[in-house]
Scaffold this motif. Sequence first.
Motif, PDB file in Angstrom:
ATOM      1  N   ARG A 511      51.871  49.902  -3.675  1.00 44.44           N
ATOM      2  CA  ARG A 511      51.625  49.230  -2.392  1.00 44.44           C
ATOM      3  C   ARG A 511      50.374  48.361  -2.452  1.00 44.44           C
ATOM      4  O   ARG A 511      50.316  47.284  -1.841  1.00 44.44           O
ATOM      5  CB  ARG A 511      51.472  50.273  -1.278  1.00 44.44           C
ATOM      6  N   THR A 512      49.373  48.825  -3.191  1.00 47.66           N
ATOM      7  CA  THR A 512      48.137  48.058  -3.310  1.00 47.66           C
ATOM      8  C   THR A 512      48.305  46.843  -4.203  1.00 47.66           C
ATOM      9  O   THR A 512      47.769  45.769  -3.917  1.00 47.66           O
ATOM     10  CB  THR A 512      47.015  48.955  -3.871  1.00 47.66           C
ATOM     11  N   GLN A 513      49.073  46.982  -5.263  1.00 42.16           N
ATOM     12  CA  GLN A 513      49.165  45.920  -6.265  1.00 42.16           C
ATOM     13  C   GLN A 513      50.178  44.846  -5.911  1.00 42.16           C
ATOM     14  O   GLN A 513      49.996  43.684  -6.275  1.00 42.16           O
ATOM     15  CB  GLN A 513      49.508  46.530  -7.622  1.00 42.16           C
ATOM     16  N   VAL A 514      51.268  45.215  -5.249  1.00 43.01           N
ATOM     17  CA  VAL A 514      52.302  44.239  -4.908  1.00 43.01           C
ATOM     18  C   VAL A 514      51.990  43.647  -3.537  1.00 43.01           C
ATOM     19  O   VAL A 514      52.018  44.352  -2.528  1.00 43.01           O
ATOM     20  CB  VAL A 514      53.698  44.892  -4.911  1.00 43.01           C
ATOM     21  N   THR A 515      51.683  42.348  -3.501  1.00 40.67           N
ATOM     22  CA  THR A 515      51.326  41.690  -2.243  1.00 40.67           C
ATOM     23  C   THR A 515      52.354  40.647  -1.829  1.00 40.67           C
ATOM     24  O   THR A 515      52.134  39.900  -0.877  1.00 40.67           O
ATOM     25  CB  THR A 515      49.953  41.010  -2.376  1.00 40.67           C
ATOM     26  N   SER A 516      53.470  40.547  -2.528  1.00 41.41           N
ATOM     27  CA  SER A 516      54.505  39.566  -2.202  1.00 41.41           C
ATOM     28  C   SER A 516      55.244  39.977  -0.941  1.00 41.41           C
ATOM     29  O   SER A 516      55.164  41.128  -0.494  1.00 41.41           O
ATOM     30  CB  SER A 516      55.484  39.427  -3.363  1.00 41.41           C
ATOM     31  N   ASP A 517      55.997  39.036  -0.377  1.00 40.70           N
ATOM     32  CA  ASP A 517      56.805  39.308   0.814  1.00 40.70           C
ATOM     33  C   ASP A 517      58.207  39.797   0.456  1.00 40.70           C
ATOM     34  O   ASP A 517      58.813  40.559   1.207  1.00 40.70           O
ATOM     35  CB  ASP A 517      56.900  38.057   1.685  1.00 40.70           C
ATOM     36  N   PHE A 518      58.719  39.314  -0.691  1.00 40.49           N
ATOM     37  CA  PHE A 518      60.060  39.699  -1.128  1.00 40.49           C
ATOM     38  C   PHE A 518      60.018  40.053  -2.615  1.00 40.49           C
ATOM     39  O   PHE A 518      59.246  39.468  -3.372  1.00 40.49           O
ATOM     40  CB  PHE A 518      61.064  38.550  -0.913  1.00 40.49           C
TER      41      PHE A 518
END
Length: 831
Positions: A511-518
């Motif tokens: 959750r912290t590392q992935v900041t994309s929307d899709f």
Amino acid sequence: MLSLALRGMRTRWVTFVGSFLALALGVGIVATTGMALAATLDAPRHGPERFAAAPVVVRGEDRLRVRTPIGVRTRELTSPRPVPAGLATALARLGRTAEDRTFPVSVAGSRLDGDGGGTVGHPWPVAAATPYRLASGRAPAAAGEVVVTAGNGSEVRTGDRIRVVTPAGTAVRTVVGTVRPAGFETALFFTAAEAARISPVIDAVVVHADAAAVRAVVDREERMAVLTGDDRRRADPDPDRDAEALTSVNALLGTAAGITAFVAVFVVASTFSFAVAQRRREFGLLRTAGATPGQVRRMVYAEAVVIGVLASAAGCRLGVLGAPRLASWMVGEQIAPRWFAIGGQSWPLHTAFWTGLAVALAGAVAASRRAGRVGPAEALRESAVDSGSMPLSRVLLGAAALLTGAVLLGTALVQDPGSVLKRKTYIIQPMLLIVGFALFAPVLVRPVTRLLTWLPARLPGATGVLARENASAGLRRTAAIAAPVIVTVALAASLLGTTATLEEARATEVRTQVTSDFVITADREGAALPPRFVERVRRIPGAVVSASRSTSVTVLEEGTALVGSEARAVDPADAAAVSALPVVAGSLAGLDDGSLVVNEEWMTTTVGEHVGVWLADGRKVTLRVAAVLSTGTGDNGVYVTPRNAGGAAVDRIDVKVVGDTGRPAVAARLEAAGRATGAKVATRAEWLAQSHRRTGGNTRLGMLMILLIALVYTGIALANTQVMATSDRVRDLAVLRLAGATKAQALRLVGVEALVVVAVGAVLGGAVAALNLLGVRSALRLLGVHSAVVTPWDAIGTVLAVSALLAVVFAVLPASLALRTRPVELAGTRE
């Protein structure tokens, strides 16, 4: 001594029945898990499947071979090199050839899914070298014609028009023929020209020529292999699938065997020791009659041998009956492959039998030696109140167990916090603590009992006071009954709590590392995304797109060991826009075709240092360390650029919405592109939920299986011990009745005492689990992961409820039966 031992066993049959059942069940569990474990040691041997009719197969080398001072080391390559077009042309000059191409396909509205494994496409000419033969119709002759696999519940027939999704797009095609299932894949065949258009890469070439001539041509190319005979199975789909399928089963059963063996040894030894301790006055009478300490010990050993032999034999029989049922359950729950079955190995039965006999003898050693050392007069005067004192040997063993656990944990936290998160560590750690707490039980039980009964003892009535005093006075009885609860609560909270905490920590990291929307992946795990989809996504306005590839790199550590690491190939600028990697040195912006990003577990963690690595296709390159990531929970891998991906295709796309373009508009374009090419589009929240569920399911199910086995065994052991303890207190209950207590009051006291003992076991087991989880939490903090400790209250509650129910029922039931006799008669009975 043997005849005396047999007479004693006949007189005190209740005590020995309890020991027999506890030991038989323990041996049965060890035998069951041992036989299942033995079945995982050898995977079924298969000959060539896909290319069984091919004389020679040429394909990229799928193994990395490195010569070291101690021999050649090998490792599987994740992306073997494709066959170059020039080599395919040269091979065609030697004789008839067929080029094989393999690519994912899907058929809308059908069940052509290979039992969930997905469908693959091939050119029809290569079918002659495979087991596929026409069952109906004819071979495809035009671009719009296909041959499908008939079976797996499919209703597709010759003449049907089907909608086929391939990496090149979606089109309606006509079924002109069917083939029977081959068992190892579900295939859909195209013409050679159409397959080459869909997938230009040549995966393998079937050559009808002399193998020596083929090798002479292939030797001019690097990283290419010539396969003949049994080696042709290396070209099968996932040739090591059987061995790989058993790897997780082996680990699970190995863990189950170790834990259940520990539970069996722990609880059986405690039960048998208590059974011997119940007979202290009997030993005193024997000493008074002239028996020597050696004779007393030999009598106890004889009883242990008789019980051990009979119970171990019965346990082995239980194992023979239970192992097939365990295997069937594992297959049904998809923990094991469908072909998994129990073999005819006998060594697990031998191991279980001799383990049971050794446990019976070990359980009798300490108590028998203690009884043999007591003088005759002293034994006859021995009080029924246990002193709580411990011999020096027990103190030293308990201190050694606790100190070993503390030293191992402390050393790991200082030197390598990541090792605390490994399965072996978080399983062994609570075992050491359980042993330590159990050995110190005579010291711990009394203060814990008084603490837990402080309030009940002050309530109106005498039940609370009597329950406290009885539990405190009979320390051996309390410790023996609490032992199963200690071990089960400690294991349930430690194992499930640790796995749940690690899953939550990994989810927090993602959750912290992935900041994309899709996040977009293929419809099947591990499959590549169609190139057309990637192109369409890149053209969406207002979207930053990071297309990444799953690959691997291998290093030679200390000149002797090949160590592989999972890696992702990314464009640095795009990846920085859709992720927040835990960089501790260097910068992701420094990543280029001549460098890589590593984590702190690597042997080289100095930014700017050069390291030699082998890429996923077997090429060796020297790359510079551009950045270093924190270790975290161990999932922070290596990053390279697409040029160093070893030919791996794009399998994941992260999309971040920027600018004035609205999120709904981008989502609509992504969904349209996904429908056209078969890609799976998910929001960040949906992808996180699916990924978290996928990684935790089998691990949790496996731990629940282990704990279910332990709970069943512990429950029966608890019932046995409680029956033994209650039957030994018949005179005490009679005295209580003669003092004025009603039968209901006496039974209520017995039930309350049982609950108190379960509560004591729960507190001590909870202390073990708390210490273990504290170590896991400390390791996560040192690794830079800040997530909460997850306590499995549902599992703990279930264990305590089952334990309390069994303890009360099997304490009250024998007491109720005994109290049917008049109190005066019971009070006058001799032990």
